[in-house]
Design an enzyme around this catalytic site. Structure first.
Site, PDB file in Angstrom:
ATOM      1  N   ASN A   1      -6.896   0.693  -2.275  1.00 29.51           N
ATOM      2  CA  ASN A   1      -7.634   0.153  -1.459  1.00 29.51           C
ATOM      3  C   ASN A   1      -9.236   0.872  -1.429  1.00 29.51           C
ATOM      4  OD1 ASN A   1      -5.732  -1.613   0.361  1.00 29.51           O
ATOM      5  ND2 ASN A   1      -4.649   0.270   0.367  1.00 29.51           N
TER       6      ASN A   1
ATOM      7  N   HIS B   1     -10.034  -7.270   3.639  1.00 33.67           N
ATOM      8  CA  HIS B   1      -9.310  -6.191   2.934  1.00 33.67           C
ATOM      9  C   HIS B   1      -9.396  -6.151   1.296  1.00 33.67           C
ATOM     10  CE1 HIS B   1      -5.555  -3.994   2.392  1.00 33.67           C
ATOM     11  NE2 HIS B   1      -5.511  -4.505   1.248  1.00 33.67           N
TER      12      HIS B   1
ATOM     13  N   HIS C   1      -9.606  -4.020  -2.539  1.00 33.24           N
ATOM     14  CA  HIS C   1      -9.169  -3.191  -3.396  1.00 33.24           C
ATOM     15  C   HIS C   1     -10.230  -2.709  -4.188  1.00 33.24           C
ATOM     16  CE1 HIS C   1      -4.520  -3.126  -2.789  1.00 33.24           C
ATOM     17  NE2 HIS C   1      -5.129  -3.885  -1.992  1.00 33.24           N
TER      18      HIS C   1
ATOM     19  N   ARG D   1       0.113   2.207   6.161  1.00 32.42           N
ATOM     20  CA  ARG D   1       0.981   1.292   5.780  1.00 32.42           C
ATOM     21  C   ARG D   1       0.526   1.022   4.281  1.00 32.42           C
ATOM     22  NH1 ARG D   1       1.098  -3.830   3.364  1.00 32.42           N
ATOM     23  NH2 ARG D   1      -0.410  -4.484   4.242  1.00 32.42           N
ATOM     24  N   ASP D   2      -0.455   0.156   3.955  1.00 33.79           N
ATOM     25  CA  ASP D   2      -0.600  -0.138   2.872  1.00 33.79           C
ATOM     26  C   ASP D   2      -1.182   0.841   1.929  1.00 33.79           C
ATOM     27  OD1 ASP D   2      -0.980  -2.465   0.989  1.00 33.79           O
ATOM     28  OD2 ASP D   2      -3.283  -2.728   1.420  1.00 33.79           O
TER      29      ASP D   2
ATOM     30  N   CYS E   1       0.051  -2.682  -4.128  1.00 32.31           N
ATOM     31  CA  CYS E   1       1.034  -3.672  -3.700  1.00 32.31           C
ATOM     32  C   CYS E   1       2.322  -3.425  -4.838  1.00 32.31           C
ATOM     33  CB  CYS E   1       0.411  -5.029  -3.809  1.00 32.31           C
ATOM     34  SG  CYS E   1       1.900  -6.169  -3.541  1.00 32.31           S
TER      35      CYS E   1
END
Length: 312
Positions: free
Chosen positions: A261, A219, A221, A27-28, A252
């Site tokens: 990430n 989470h 980065h 997903r991300d 994003c």
């Protein structure tokens, strides 16, 4: 570093330190890439993650495909993922329509993102933070009625690309609202990679106070090369789970310069060498990172695939 004993142990590991790595690559990791992968390729990616031993995977996003075309076909992906004992698939939802789609697709848990800054929330989700909190309350109730756990990710918890510093008190207020609605976990997200370990400690402690007993996930980065230090600090502060993306892909689409990430394989190296069990095959993840880079047509940012493990 002395790791905290506050987080849960796995009873099957004989008392050894253990933490969960939530794979967010499908997903991300993919949502900000120029090349859009087919549902079949995304299913193959997820299958490789499962075969490597990953047991929590953020598989899909139930958002408008016109805004994030890389996430189109969520239902197709969920229909094709391997269903194995102990493997849980998460879907990101932002409103009731997204929740209904997620429930129909058979996700095991839902993740609702609420940004701690209004400017980012409006640009990313078309709603203010207060409006997203109202949406969260509705989603949390409906998910509970359906028997599906709902968790909240607090985005821009460490800083906002448009407003600058995020007041930690605001993060605590949002965590309190998540806790009141029964969130099964709360994630603190450094959406643009500006956080440092001191912030991790401060926000972890504020969130525990605001949401007592609720497991914390983080989470990060690695935009400014602090992601792995932050992850190890979060573990020391009792994190129950850490997000990571195979190959280090991600970002994003609504945040300037929000690069990848932290890489799953690089995080696994740091954890395993520190004596923390994850149950995930680091070499298999590194191979998947290289495979994924081939599909995307870019070199993975992860470093383990370049340097290799130690000792060999």
């Amino acid at each position: 570093m002395q790791y905290s004993r506050d987080y849960a142990y796995s009873s099957g590991l004989g008392g050894r330190l253990h933490t969960t790595v939530l794979e967010v690559g499908p997903r991300d990791g993919l949502q900000n890439e120029r090349r859009t992968l087919s549902p079949e390729d995304r299913i193959a990616f997820i299958t490789r993650c499962v075969e490597a031993g990953t047991r929590r995977i953020e598989a899909v996003s139930f958002v408008n495909p016109r805004r994030v075309p890389q996430m189109a076909g969520a239902e197709e992906v969920m229909a094709g993922v391997p269903r194995r004992d102990g493997v849980r698939y998460s879907g990101l939802v932002l409103n009731r329509r997204g929740l209904d789609r997620a429930l129909a697709a058979g996700v095991d848990e839902v993740n609702v993102v609420v940004a701690a800054s209004d400017a980012f929330s409006v640009r990313n989700q078309g709603r203010t933070t207060a409006q997203m909190l109202d949406a969260w309350d509705e989603i949390a109730v409906a998910a509970a009625d359906a028997g599906v756990p709902a968790g909240m990710t607090i985005a821009t918890a460490f800083g906002c690309p448009f407003e600058g510093e995020t007041p930690p008190e605001r993060v605590a207020e949002i965590a309190r609202r998540a806790h009141a609605a029964g969130a099964f976990e709360i994630a603190l997200a450094d959406t643009i990679g500006v956080g440092v370990p001191a912030q991790v400690r401060d926000l972890a402690r504020r969130t525990r106070e605001a949401a007592p007993g609720t497991p914390l996930r983080f989470h990060f980065h690695n935009t400014r090369n602090t992601g792995y230090a932050n992850a190890l600090t979060a573990l020391d502060e009792g994190a129950a789970a850490l997000d990571a993306s195979t190959g280090g892909f991600g970002g994003c689409p609504f945040a300037p310069a929000a690069t990848g990430n932290i890489a799953t394989e690089d995080l696994l190296y740091a954890l395993h060498r520190s004596g923390v069990e994850t149950g995930i095959d680091m070499a298999a993840v590194a191979e998947t990172g290289a495979w994924l880079g081939g599909l995307l047509g870019v070199r993975p940012p992860a470093l383990l695939g370049r340097a290799g493990p130690f000792p060999r």
